[in-house]
Each structure stands twice: as C-alpha cells, then as structure tokens.
Design a protein around this motif. Sequence first.
Motif, PDB file in Angstrom:
ATOM      1  N   LEU A 118       0.831  -1.204   0.000  1.00 51.24           N
ATOM      2  CA  LEU A 118       0.000   0.000   0.000  1.00 51.24           C
ATOM      3  C   LEU A 118       0.860   1.246   0.000  1.00 51.24           C
ATOM      4  CD1 LEU A 118      -2.534  -1.046   2.801  1.00 51.24           C
ATOM      5  CD2 LEU A 118      -2.940  -1.135   0.351  1.00 51.24           C
ATOM      6  N   SER A 119       0.543   2.181  -0.874  1.00 50.53           N
ATOM      7  CA  SER A 119       1.195   3.491  -0.841  1.00 50.53           C
ATOM      8  C   SER A 119       0.485   4.391   0.167  1.00 50.53           C
ATOM      9  CB  SER A 119       1.151   4.144  -2.227  1.00 50.53           C
ATOM     10  OG  SER A 119      -0.189   4.488  -2.575  1.00 50.53           O
ATOM     11  N   GLU A 120       1.192   5.374   0.705  1.00 54.38           N
ATOM     12  CA  GLU A 120       0.635   6.395   1.611  1.00 54.38           C
ATOM     13  C   GLU A 120      -0.272   5.779   2.677  1.00 54.38           C
ATOM     14  OE1 GLU A 120      -0.200  10.339  -0.429  1.00 54.38           O
ATOM     15  OE2 GLU A 120      -0.382   8.954  -2.138  1.00 54.38           O
ATOM     16  N   ALA A 121       0.210   4.688   3.249  1.00 51.74           N
ATOM     17  CA  ALA A 121      -0.628   3.910   4.158  1.00 51.74           C
ATOM     18  C   ALA A 121      -0.962   4.648   5.443  1.00 51.74           C
ATOM     19  CB  ALA A 121       0.067   2.586   4.493  1.00 51.74           C
ATOM     20  N   TRP A 122      -0.128   5.612   5.830  1.00 57.66           N
ATOM     21  CA  TRP A 122      -0.324   6.269   7.124  1.00 57.66           C
ATOM     22  C   TRP A 122      -1.290   7.442   7.060  1.00 57.66           C
ATOM     23  CZ3 TRP A 122       1.188   3.418  11.015  1.00 57.66           C
ATOM     24  CH2 TRP A 122       2.188   2.478  10.795  1.00 57.66           C
ATOM     25  N   CYS A 123      -1.806   7.765   5.859  1.00 56.16           N
ATOM     26  CA  CYS A 123      -2.813   8.839   5.780  1.00 56.16           C
ATOM     27  C   CYS A 123      -4.086   8.454   6.508  1.00 56.16           C
ATOM     28  CB  CYS A 123      -3.109   9.185   4.320  1.00 56.16           C
ATOM     29  SG  CYS A 123      -4.092   7.939   3.428  1.00 56.16           S
ATOM     30  N   VAL A 124      -4.226   7.184   6.847  1.00 52.45           N
ATOM     31  CA  VAL A 124      -5.424   6.705   7.533  1.00 52.45           C
ATOM     32  C   VAL A 124      -5.585   7.341   8.910  1.00 52.45           C
ATOM     33  CG1 VAL A 124      -4.380   4.705   8.677  1.00 52.45           C
ATOM     34  CG2 VAL A 124      -6.757   4.580   7.899  1.00 52.45           C
ATOM     35  N   THR A 125      -4.495   7.897   9.473  1.00 51.31           N
ATOM     36  CA  THR A 125      -4.600   8.537  10.795  1.00 51.31           C
ATOM     37  C   THR A 125      -5.527   9.738  10.762  1.00 51.31           C
ATOM     38  OG1 THR A 125      -2.617   9.834  10.364  1.00 51.31           O
ATOM     39  CG2 THR A 125      -2.329   7.772  11.527  1.00 51.31           C
ATOM     40  N   LYS A 126      -5.826  10.249   9.573  1.00 47.62           N
ATOM     41  CA  LYS A 126      -6.774  11.362   9.449  1.00 47.62           C
ATOM     42  C   LYS A 126      -8.078  11.039  10.161  1.00 47.62           C
ATOM     43  CE  LYS A 126      -9.430  13.787   5.898  1.00 47.62           C
ATOM     44  NZ  LYS A 126     -10.760  13.456   6.465  1.00 47.62           N
ATOM     45  N   SER A 127      -8.556   9.811   9.981  1.00 50.39           N
ATOM     46  CA  SER A 127      -9.846   9.445  10.560  1.00 50.39           C
ATOM     47  C   SER A 127      -9.764   8.299  11.559  1.00 50.39           C
ATOM     48  CB  SER A 127     -10.822   9.047   9.441  1.00 50.39           C
ATOM     49  OG  SER A 127     -10.347   7.905   8.749  1.00 50.39           O
ATOM     50  N   TYR A 128      -8.663   7.521  11.516  1.00 51.07           N
ATOM     51  CA  TYR A 128      -8.603   6.301  12.324  1.00 51.07           C
ATOM     52  C   TYR A 128      -7.159   6.069  12.753  1.00 51.07           C
ATOM     53  CZ  TYR A 128      -9.851   1.360  13.424  1.00 51.07           C
ATOM     54  OH  TYR A 128     -10.075   0.152  14.042  1.00 51.07           O
ATOM     55  N   PRO A 129      -6.666   6.820  13.746  1.00 46.50           N
ATOM     56  CA  PRO A 129      -5.245   6.729  14.106  1.00 46.50           C
ATOM     57  C   PRO A 129      -4.819   5.374  14.644  1.00 46.50           C
ATOM     58  CG  PRO A 129      -6.449   8.132  15.647  1.00 46.50           C
ATOM     59  CD  PRO A 129      -7.370   7.853  14.513  1.00 46.50           C
ATOM     60  N   GLU A 130      -5.758   4.583  15.155  1.00 47.23           N
ATOM     61  CA  GLU A 130      -5.408   3.269  15.708  1.00 47.23           C
ATOM     62  C   GLU A 130      -5.504   2.162  14.670  1.00 47.23           C
ATOM     63  OE1 GLU A 130      -8.213   4.892  16.669  1.00 47.23           O
ATOM     64  OE2 GLU A 130      -7.652   5.953  18.490  1.00 47.23           O
ATOM     65  N   PHE A 131      -5.740   2.519  13.412  1.00 49.62           N
ATOM     66  CA  PHE A 131      -6.032   1.510  12.382  1.00 49.62           C
ATOM     67  C   PHE A 131      -4.945   0.446  12.300  1.00 49.62           C
ATOM     68  CE2 PHE A 131      -5.566   0.082   7.935  1.00 49.62           C
ATOM     69  CZ  PHE A 131      -6.776  -0.562   7.782  1.00 49.62           C
ATOM     70  N   TRP A 132      -3.683   0.858  12.172  1.00 54.76           N
ATOM     71  CA  TRP A 132      -2.620  -0.138  12.004  1.00 54.76           C
ATOM     72  C   TRP A 132      -2.348  -0.888  13.303  1.00 54.76           C
ATOM     73  CZ3 TRP A 132      -1.908  -1.970   7.549  1.00 54.76           C
ATOM     74  CH2 TRP A 132      -2.050  -1.172   6.405  1.00 54.76           C
ATOM     75  N   ASP A 133      -2.580  -0.255  14.456  1.00 51.78           N
ATOM     76  CA  ASP A 133      -2.488  -0.997  15.713  1.00 51.78           C
ATOM     77  C   ASP A 133      -3.527  -2.117  15.737  1.00 51.78           C
ATOM     78  OD1 ASP A 133      -0.523   0.734  16.494  1.00 51.78           O
ATOM     79  OD2 ASP A 133      -1.628   1.601  18.182  1.00 51.78           O
ATOM     80  N   HIS A 134      -4.752  -1.775  15.350  1.00 53.42           N
ATOM     81  CA  HIS A 134      -5.827  -2.765  15.385  1.00 53.42           C
ATOM     82  C   HIS A 134      -5.584  -3.871  14.359  1.00 53.42           C
ATOM     83  CE1 HIS A 134      -8.774   0.323  17.367  1.00 53.42           C
ATOM     84  NE2 HIS A 134      -7.824  -0.113  18.173  1.00 53.42           N
ATOM     85  N   ALA A 135      -5.031  -3.510  13.192  1.00 51.02           N
ATOM     86  CA  ALA A 135      -4.707  -4.527  12.201  1.00 51.02           C
ATOM     87  C   ALA A 135      -3.670  -5.504  12.749  1.00 51.02           C
ATOM     88  CB  ALA A 135      -4.201  -3.872  10.917  1.00 51.02           C
ATOM     89  N   ARG A 136      -2.682  -4.966  13.433  1.00 48.69           N
ATOM     90  CA  ARG A 136      -1.646  -5.834  14.006  1.00 48.69           C
ATOM     91  C   ARG A 136      -2.229  -6.710  15.109  1.00 48.69           C
ATOM     92  NH1 ARG A 136       2.562  -0.791  13.684  1.00 48.69           N
ATOM     93  NH2 ARG A 136       4.106  -1.718  12.284  1.00 48.69           N
ATOM     94  N   MET A 137      -3.118  -6.156  15.933  1.00 46.64           N
ATOM     95  CA  MET A 137      -3.778  -6.970  16.942  1.00 46.64           C
ATOM     96  C   MET A 137      -4.534  -8.135  16.309  1.00 46.64           C
ATOM     97  SD  MET A 137      -5.401  -4.050  19.465  1.00 46.64           S
ATOM     98  CE  MET A 137      -6.374  -5.261  20.371  1.00 46.64           C
ATOM     99  N   ALA A 138      -5.157  -7.874  15.153  1.00 48.32           N
ATOM    100  CA  ALA A 138      -5.989  -8.891  14.498  1.00 48.32           C
ATOM    101  C   ALA A 138      -5.172  -9.908  13.722  1.00 48.32           C
ATOM    102  CB  ALA A 138      -6.989  -8.209  13.567  1.00 48.32           C
ATOM    103  N   GLY A 139      -3.838  -9.708  13.620  1.00 45.26           N
ATOM    104  CA  GLY A 139      -3.001 -10.732  13.014  1.00 45.26           C
ATOM    105  C   GLY A 139      -2.224 -10.317  11.789  1.00 45.26           C
ATOM    106  N   TRP A 140      -2.307  -9.044  11.390  1.00 43.91           N
ATOM    107  CA  TRP A 140      -1.508  -8.582  10.267  1.00 43.91           C
ATOM    108  C   TRP A 140      -0.131  -8.142  10.745  1.00 43.91           C
ATOM    109  CZ3 TRP A 140      -6.808  -8.031   9.669  1.00 43.91           C
ATOM    110  CH2 TRP A 140      -7.343  -8.322   8.410  1.00 43.91           C
TER     111      TRP A 140
END
Length: 789
Positions: free
Chosen positions: A733-755
């Motif tokens: 994914l390009s520019e993957a961290w732009c998600v913090t605009k609306s969901y700053p915990e997104f990648w934390d939650h993805a890692r919790m779920a197994g990514w």
Amino acid sequence: MLEMRMMTHADVIRVAHLSDVPFDESCVVFADRRLPNEFLSRLPDPILVEGGETLKTLSEVEKLADLATSRRSTRPMTLVAVGGGSVGDAVGFLASILWRGVGLRHIPTTLLAMADSAHGGKTAMNTMGAKNQLGTYYEAERIYIVEEFLATLSPAQRRDGLTEMLKALMIAGTETIRRLTPEDIEALCFLPYESIAAHLRPLLDEAIRIKRDIVAADPREERGIRTVLNLGHTLGHALETASRVSHGTAVAWGLAAALELSAAGDLRGDVRSSLDALLYPLLRPIPFPSGDVLRQAMERDKKRQGGVIRSVLLKDVGQPAIVEHLTSGEWVSAFRRVYDRFVGTPVVARLRDPRRVLIPIGAGKSELNRALVIAARRPGATRIVGHSDCDDVRFCAAGISALGFPFEESPEGYAFAPFARRTATQTAAPRRVFCGEGGTTLRFLLALASTSARETRLFCAPALLARPHGPLIDALRSGGAEIERFDAADGSGFRVRGWESMPPHLEVDASLSSQYASALALLAAGAESPFTLKISGNVAEGSFFDLTLAMLAHAGVETIRTGDLVAFNPTERLRQPLEIAIPPDASARAVWETARYFEHPLLLPDTDSIHPDAAIGSLLEAIVAGQRGGEIALDCSKTPDLVPLLTIAALRSSKPVRITGAANLRWKESNRLEGLVSSLAALNIEVRATVDGVFIPAGAALSINPERFETHGDHRLVMAGLLLSMLTGEVELSEAWCVTKSYPEFWDHARMAGWSVRPVHAEASSRDSRASSGVDQTWSSHPPGERER
C-alpha cells in the motif's frame, strides 16, 4: 514472591497480584484514578489523582501535600505511588521535600514506568512550559513489579514501555538486541498478553538491570555515565511538549532521529538498518509541530550545559557517545527526514495469524465533530463522553477553542462550560485556525467562525482547498458573513468576518455534500430565536444530515422538516446540562465487519450507532444472499463511503455486483471512484466505474498481480486496500499512514488482528523466499456462503 536484589538502594520485588503487596499503617497511598476499580478497591483508602503531565506542577504537589498530611500527621510516613511515570514523579518529588524527606515506594502500573521511570531516584516537575525543569534525587525504598498490571495494558501502553526497553538495549549492547527481530517487537506490542508474557518478563528484567547498573555507577549524573540514558530524549522531550504525544511515542521518534544523526558519524549502515527495523513497529504518525516550536522546546531542555545541547548518539550497539556539536536545527532537520521517510514509504501488510481478539474501537468522529460544535454553541453546560485523537477531531476541537469556546479535555471526553467563553471584539487581532485536510473540519468551522464579527483565518492543506466549498460559502455570505480566499507566505485558506446577529433564514445547495447543510444546521444549538434553512437540490449523503438533526434534537433543538425547508426551534432544554455519549466509530467498525465477512475470527463491540456506515452488515448480507440469483444491486446513496469496502467484498462474489448512488465520491479526499478502479486495475482486477458507482463482474479477482495498491492519500482506500490481503495473503500500500486522518489506531488494530506491517524496503528481500515456498497465501477467497471442502 520472587525478590530481585539489584545494585542500587531500592529493592525491586516482583509479585503476581496487587493483593501481595504489603501496606502498613505508615503508608499514604496515591493512585491514578483511571486505574480499573478492581485495583483501586484493593488499595488502603487511596488518594485518587489525575495522572498526566498536568500533575507534575508545584501547585498540584502542594495539594498532594495537604492531602497527605491530612491523612497522617506524624512520622513514620511512607508515600506510595501507584500509577505511571507522572504519578511516580509527583509523589516522589513530594516525598523528597515533605518534612525534609519521608519514605517512598513505587508500584508502577505501566510498562514504561516499570522499565524506566520508577528506577534511579530521579523526580521531576514541569515549569515554564518545559518538561522536568525541577526535580530531586530521591530513591524509593521498594519498587513492586505487579504481574497483573502487565496483563491489562493496551498495545499503545506496551509500545511506550518497549521504546524505553529498546533504548536500554541499544545502550548496553547485550546479546538480546542482536537476537531481537522486528517480528518480536511487533508481537510484544500487539499479541494477547498470555502469548508473550514469558518473553516480556525477562526482557523487562534486563532493561531494569541495565538502567540500575548505569545509575549505580553515576547516581547523581556527575561523571557523564548516566547521561547516556538520555538517548532519544533530546528530541523526545521537545516532541512530547510540542506535539502533546505520549512519552514513549516521542522518545521513539527521538531514537529514530538519533540513529539518523549517528549514521552521519561512526554508526555503520547495516547496524543502523537493523536498529531502524526494530524501531519501526514502535513508530506512529504524530502532529508535526513547526520547526521553530521544536527548536524553542529543545533550547529550554535541562540537559544543556553552557548553552550547548548535550546529545547522545550511537557509535555502535553498546557504544553510546555524548556530543556537543549538534544544534537544535540539526535535530529538527533529522527528525523531518526520518518522519517524511516513514510516512512516505509504502508498507506491506501480510495476514500472518488471524486472531480472535476484540477490536477496541474508539468514539465516532462524525458524531464527535457534531457534538463539539453543538457543545460550543449551547448556552447550557455540555459533557461529551467519548474521545478521539484522529486528525479531523483534533483540528476541529482546536479550532473551536481558538474561536473562543474553551473546554476541558481528558481521555474520557470534553467538558464545555458556557461561562468560560471568551468574548471577541471586532477590532481584536485575527484568530488563526488550522483545519488540516478534513472537509468536515473546515466546513463546520467556516460556519462557526461566521457567528463572530472578529476576523478569523482558516488555514487549509492544499488538497482541502481543491475540494468544493462554494455552496456553503455562498450561503454564509447571504447571511452577512464576509468570506474571501487568501494566499500568504505562511499558508492559504479562507478569511472570515462573521455577522453581528444570526440571520433568520439561510439557503444552501447540498447536492454535492450534506456537510454544507449540517454546518448551517448546527448553528441552531446557539440561536436565540427560530430560524429556517432551505435546502436546494437532492442532499448528497442525506443520511448524514439526518444524523445532524437527531443530535440537535437530543441537545434541545426542535426541528420540523417540510419538503426542502427545515425549521429549527431552540427550546429551554438548550440551557440545561447535557451529556452526549458518542458510540463506537461506525466507519472503523465497518472495516472489521468486512473482515469478518471474509471469515476473520475477530470480535467487535456492540453498538447502537445511527451513523450511515452502520449499514455495512445488511449490505454484506445482501451480497451473500445474492449468490442464489443473478446480478446483485447495492444502493449506496445513503452510505457512499462504504463503496470501497463493498467493492473489495464483491470480489469474492460468484455473481456480478453493481453498486450505485455514489457519484459524489469523485469529490472526496481523492476522486475515490476512479482512484479505486485504477488501483485495482494495476493488480489485474477489472472493476468498472459507472456514472454513479462501480460494477464488479463475477470472477474479477481470479488472477491478481502482486503490484502496489495506490491509495491516492485517501484514508478510505487504505482501509479497503488492507482487506485485499484477505484475498492475496499480502498487499503493498502506498501512503498507508494517511489513515490517521480518521482512524489513528487503524494499524495498531490490524496488528492486533493478526496482520504484520513492514516498510517495503524491509520486505523486498523476504518476498521472494515466501513466493518460492509454494505455500498458499490466500485467506478465505471462496465465494460467500460457500464453505471450503
């Protein structure tokens, strides 16, 4: 109880449960009030305090002294600090000065405090807008490491502690850091505690030993030995003050900048790369302060000597070096380089181990932004239960405060008191408000600024200025507001000078965005008399306007809707105290509901949200039910933001899927429709854009190429892109961290779920070996409703 004797004066004692800690009659216990009741109930009559940097002030310590002496007015007295680092600092400082010194014990409740701040005898207080300017050396008699506290820590709290632990390992250069892998760090942060407890305990013990050995060699930092513990803190403390992020997050960026500067000296490139890789899971995007603010914060740092910043760098693992030639400007430049590299480097997300974990979704940003404007306008006191650190909410809240509507903010929410509002005069200096990239933020603040005759300058990111705002601006101008675009050396945006009194009638064309109508409607919460709003055109995403009307009704505004006219009648309830409870974010929840459609075993909190995105479940069910018929039709006119997720879900369908009602997605953070289609086409997934949606033919994802999924800097496309990995095993994914605009915990939650999440340059060497292994990387790619046999 297993007792660990270490080299400094305090005893470190590990216990399994808080009930194993002994308290005698001399103990006066101070505890962080945010600890779970199950712990607070086991403490002997604790004095509850609000943990955080605001506790570390002389005025607060004076209050603590009064409370301590009211509980016990004779020696012996032992103060017991139960909480994180700020509680330990404040209580430790008080113990050192109360009656010229009383007993002190620490029961740290965070991994960061267990690994670092509870040890070494330093106490610290903030003053003059700078961190840790006052302090004493005062060793605790005992430090209790309570195992059950570790089991309650969130991934963010574990990450903060692991940052300090990694710092200690870098300094000491033990064999442990040479064995650690990025996968280990990611696991220690995000796996369930029971899975990593046996690995975390010895790592914690080693970090404690390293710090205490260094402190024992230089207890009062007189020989320069103890100074090496400041690795990462030169910039870290400045970031903590300027960006208001957690200590661990700030120090992680401080370490990244220190490695950047070390690499310009003696640190070998391969060593630097290895340390960068270990640090990567501990980094996250933060509010980027201006260079001037950072430099000023660094130049107030207590570590300077003779006006010179004493910096700690690395020559090698286990070889820290203290240097005095680096300026604050060089530190800021190094930080800018590593930060830009971090957010600009594409990521590879790989679903390694789908886990049955509860995703702790935070408060909804759509509801929060509306609640903040309502609370600012209401004449009655308003308490908002729910908090978010996403960019849209942060900028909206900061803008509301700058416009003269102050509030008290805590992790639990926001409290507005009408008597605290600041009266603005027309001749006062212009107010400066920063809106970031959020359309909701700008549009709501444009309307709110129009209620004041004082000039306001709303600064916007270039991408936000490129989006359509004209219909809202025309409506506000018709009510008497003066609004002009400006371009200046320090930024661009809109200059607003509002009306003297609220107009009785407004009219707006909301065919491009319902936010235009919502921004005007929210002003009703502070209107002194009824007013009407005429809405021309078909309201785009009208369900969001319905959400606005429902929240206004809860706040005390009666609404009557007849055709294209909405009448707003303020009632006496507006003057009464109000609590607004914000449900979990429906947009975030929709991502993980879609993951469950792909048969991921994760769990989600219950919700009664009326947010349009809460309809994701019924739309996914329609795809499943449609496998028995012909073409599946999904009308997303009320839920257009769900189109990217539904498109990914439709790739699993054995029937063609046609999604309609989403033409306005072409005017979002990106041209979301065309961007989604082109990004999928690069992966050999043939999806067609239509006039008002997308068409997904059956079998569109039969042969997916492992190419990069371009997100176009759009947070919704990042969320959808992640779920592609449930078809392919991994996705770039390009520019993957732009998600913090609306969901700053997104990648934390993805890692919790197994990514797992890695920067692309770290994954390049391992991708070939995975591809050649012959292992099927696909997760649940069979059609919905059909089980694998």
